[in-house]
Scaffold this motif. Structure first.
Motif, PDB file in Angstrom:
ATOM      1  N   ARG A 240       1.012  -1.171  -0.353  1.00 16.96           N
ATOM      2  CA  ARG A 240       0.094  -0.656   0.020  1.00 16.96           C
ATOM      3  C   ARG A 240       0.714   1.378   0.299  1.00 16.96           C
ATOM      4  O   ARG A 240       0.453   2.265  -0.691  1.00 16.96           O
ATOM      5  CB  ARG A 240      -1.204   0.192   1.058  1.00 16.96           C
ATOM      6  N   LEU A 241       1.886   0.973   0.761  1.00 14.70           N
ATOM      7  CA  LEU A 241       2.880   2.894   0.512  1.00 14.70           C
ATOM      8  C   LEU A 241       3.732   2.508  -0.508  1.00 14.70           C
ATOM      9  O   LEU A 241       3.238   3.599  -0.652  1.00 14.70           O
ATOM     10  CB  LEU A 241       4.079   1.951   1.758  1.00 14.70           C
ATOM     11  N   THR A 242       4.172   1.581  -1.580  1.00 10.05           N
ATOM     12  CA  THR A 242       4.417   1.436  -2.597  1.00 10.05           C
ATOM     13  C   THR A 242       3.296   2.235  -3.436  1.00 10.05           C
ATOM     14  O   THR A 242       3.627   3.153  -5.045  1.00 10.05           O
ATOM     15  CB  THR A 242       4.995   0.300  -2.833  1.00 10.05           C
ATOM     16  N   GLY A 243       1.961   1.654  -2.977  1.00  4.16           N
ATOM     17  CA  GLY A 243       0.941   2.087  -4.043  1.00  4.16           C
ATOM     18  C   GLY A 243       0.998   3.494  -3.850  1.00  4.16           C
ATOM     19  O   GLY A 243       0.517   4.219  -4.957  1.00  4.16           O
ATOM     20  N   ALA A 244       1.045   4.030  -2.828  1.00  2.00           N
ATOM     21  CA  ALA A 244       0.526   5.161  -2.559  1.00  2.00           C
ATOM     22  C   ALA A 244       1.494   6.763  -3.515  1.00  2.00           C
ATOM     23  O   ALA A 244       1.317   7.480  -3.133  1.00  2.00           O
ATOM     24  CB  ALA A 244       0.231   5.612  -0.707  1.00  2.00           C
ATOM     25  N   GLY A 245       2.431   5.795  -3.454  1.00  2.00           N
ATOM     26  CA  GLY A 245       4.501   6.628  -4.188  1.00  2.00           C
ATOM     27  C   GLY A 245       5.098   7.042  -2.678  1.00  2.00           C
ATOM     28  O   GLY A 245       5.727   7.893  -3.468  1.00  2.00           O
ATOM     29  N   VAL A 246       5.081   5.776  -1.648  1.00  2.00           N
ATOM     30  CA  VAL A 246       6.249   6.075  -1.068  1.00  2.00           C
ATOM     31  C   VAL A 246       6.644   5.001  -1.326  1.00  2.00           C
ATOM     32  O   VAL A 246       6.774   4.374  -1.677  1.00  2.00           O
ATOM     33  CB  VAL A 246       5.443   5.935   0.697  1.00  2.00           C
ATOM     34  N   ARG A 247       8.294   5.391  -1.357  1.00  2.00           N
ATOM     35  CA  ARG A 247       9.457   4.588  -1.551  1.00  2.00           C
ATOM     36  C   ARG A 247       9.268   4.257  -0.355  1.00  2.00           C
ATOM     37  O   ARG A 247       9.919   4.484   1.031  1.00  2.00           O
ATOM     38  CB  ARG A 247      10.837   5.482  -2.161  1.00  2.00           C
ATOM     39  N   VAL A 248      10.133   2.662  -0.230  1.00  2.00           N
ATOM     40  CA  VAL A 248       9.764   2.054   1.060  1.00  2.00           C
ATOM     41  C   VAL A 248      11.779   1.474   1.116  1.00  2.00           C
ATOM     42  O   VAL A 248      11.880   0.959   0.320  1.00  2.00           O
ATOM     43  CB  VAL A 248       9.637   0.920   1.475  1.00  2.00           C
ATOM     44  N   GLU A 249      12.832   2.451   1.944  1.00  2.00           N
ATOM     45  CA  GLU A 249      14.010   2.619   1.770  1.00  2.00           C
ATOM     46  C   GLU A 249      14.919   2.465   3.623  1.00  2.00           C
ATOM     47  O   GLU A 249      14.326   3.060   4.256  1.00  2.00           O
ATOM     48  CB  GLU A 249      15.130   2.718   0.812  1.00  2.00           C
ATOM     49  N   ALA A 250      15.926   1.659   4.244  1.00  2.00           N
ATOM     50  CA  ALA A 250      16.186   1.601   5.138  1.00  2.00           C
ATOM     51  C   ALA A 250      16.714   2.932   5.571  1.00  2.00           C
ATOM     52  O   ALA A 250      17.241   4.106   4.355  1.00  2.00           O
ATOM     53  CB  ALA A 250      17.785   0.586   5.107  1.00  2.00           C
ATOM     54  N   PHE A 251      16.769   3.751   6.712  1.00  2.00           N
ATOM     55  CA  PHE A 251      17.245   5.316   6.581  1.00  2.00           C
ATOM     56  C   PHE A 251      18.815   5.593   6.608  1.00  2.00           C
ATOM     57  O   PHE A 251      18.766   5.898   7.245  1.00  2.00           O
ATOM     58  CB  PHE A 251      16.787   5.871   7.561  1.00  2.00           C
ATOM     59  N   VAL A 252      19.597   4.168   6.962  1.00  2.00           N
ATOM     60  CA  VAL A 252      21.269   4.217   6.765  1.00  2.00           C
ATOM     61  C   VAL A 252      21.080   3.190   6.003  1.00  2.00           C
ATOM     62  O   VAL A 252      20.410   2.397   5.248  1.00  2.00           O
ATOM     63  CB  VAL A 252      21.198   3.474   8.350  1.00  2.00           C
TER      64      VAL A 252
END
Length: 252
Positions: A240-252
């Protein structure tokens, strides 16, 4: 593009008993909060999780806790500052042995359970945790609630302070987590968790207990690995995050 890290508590078994589906969750999350033996976890489990995390490129975090195996680290404890500092450093060092053997390293630190909630407001305990991180590695980021004493003291000490939010926990209107002993502290409706995840990532806000919308700006989003159906829920959140245009990636 908006981005956010997905973290989960992993390695929370002990001996032959396993609580979390570590392998499956590691295929979804970008950061793994690995139990270091004080609230859960043992040497073999720590090694196994680190090896799999390194294989998949998932960041390894030390989830440090009060020494409380019987209470899963969720019981209030009064630990002298010097002792807590040493125990935090000890846990980080233990996990880092296995992380480095796997070709990775401990990339950040996150307190667990009662310690996590205590250092939101307790100056002395927060300072002890920060001192423990500095003793182990003065470059390690610290993960915690926005506005907590932990993050304030970490930043003041030169440690990167990383804000975190919870999709599956209820919030008070002051931006604190509702204590687990209270009704409604854990959000159990999967669709609600998914919707809250998107709101946190895109808008930096969530609806608190009582109905008010509050700011919870976060660089990392936590999904609890011991929640029933945690793997499928994590997959739904990420999709759902990806579909909402949010890139999922580690903060470091």
């Amino acid at each position: 593009m908006i981005s956010i890290d997905l973290n989960a508590d992993l390695g929370e078994g002990f001996g032959r008993w396993r609580l979390t589906d570590d392998d499956e969750l590691l295929s979804v999350v970008t950061s793994a909060n690995v139990a270091c033996g004080f609230h859960a976890g043992d040497a073999a489990t720590m090694r196994r999780v680190c090896e799999r995390a390194a294989e998949l490129g998932v960041r390894i975090g030390a989830q440090v806790s009060y020494r409380d195996l019987a209470g899963f680290g969720r019981r209030a404890m009064d630990v002298p500052s010097g002792e807590l500092t040493a125990e935090v450093a000890y846990q980080i060092g233990a996990l880092d042995v296995f992380a480095r053997a796997a070709g990775a390293r401990v990339a950040y630190v996150k307190p667990h359970g009662a310690l996590y909630n205590r250092v939101v407001h307790d100056e002395e305990q927060a300072a002890a945790v920060v001192a423990g991180v500095l003793l182990a590695d003065a470059s390690l980021p610290v993960l915690g609630l926005p506005g907590s004493r932990l993050l304030d003291l970490a930043a003041a000490s030169g440690l990167p302070a990383v804000t975190e939010a919870f999709a599956d926990r209820a919030y008070t209107e002051e931006g604190r987590l509702v204590p687990r002993g209270e009704d409604g502290a854990v959000v159990t409706d999967p669709e609600a968790v998914v919707e809250r995840s998107v709101g946190i990532a895109r808008d930096g806000s969530v609806v608190a207990r009582g109905g008010a919308r509050i700011a919870v700006g976060a660089r990392s989003l936590c999904l609890h690995g011991d929640t029933p159906g945690a793997v499928e829920l994590a997959r739904r959140v990420r999709a759902r995050l990806t579909g909402a245009g949010v890139r999922v990636e580690a903060f470091v």
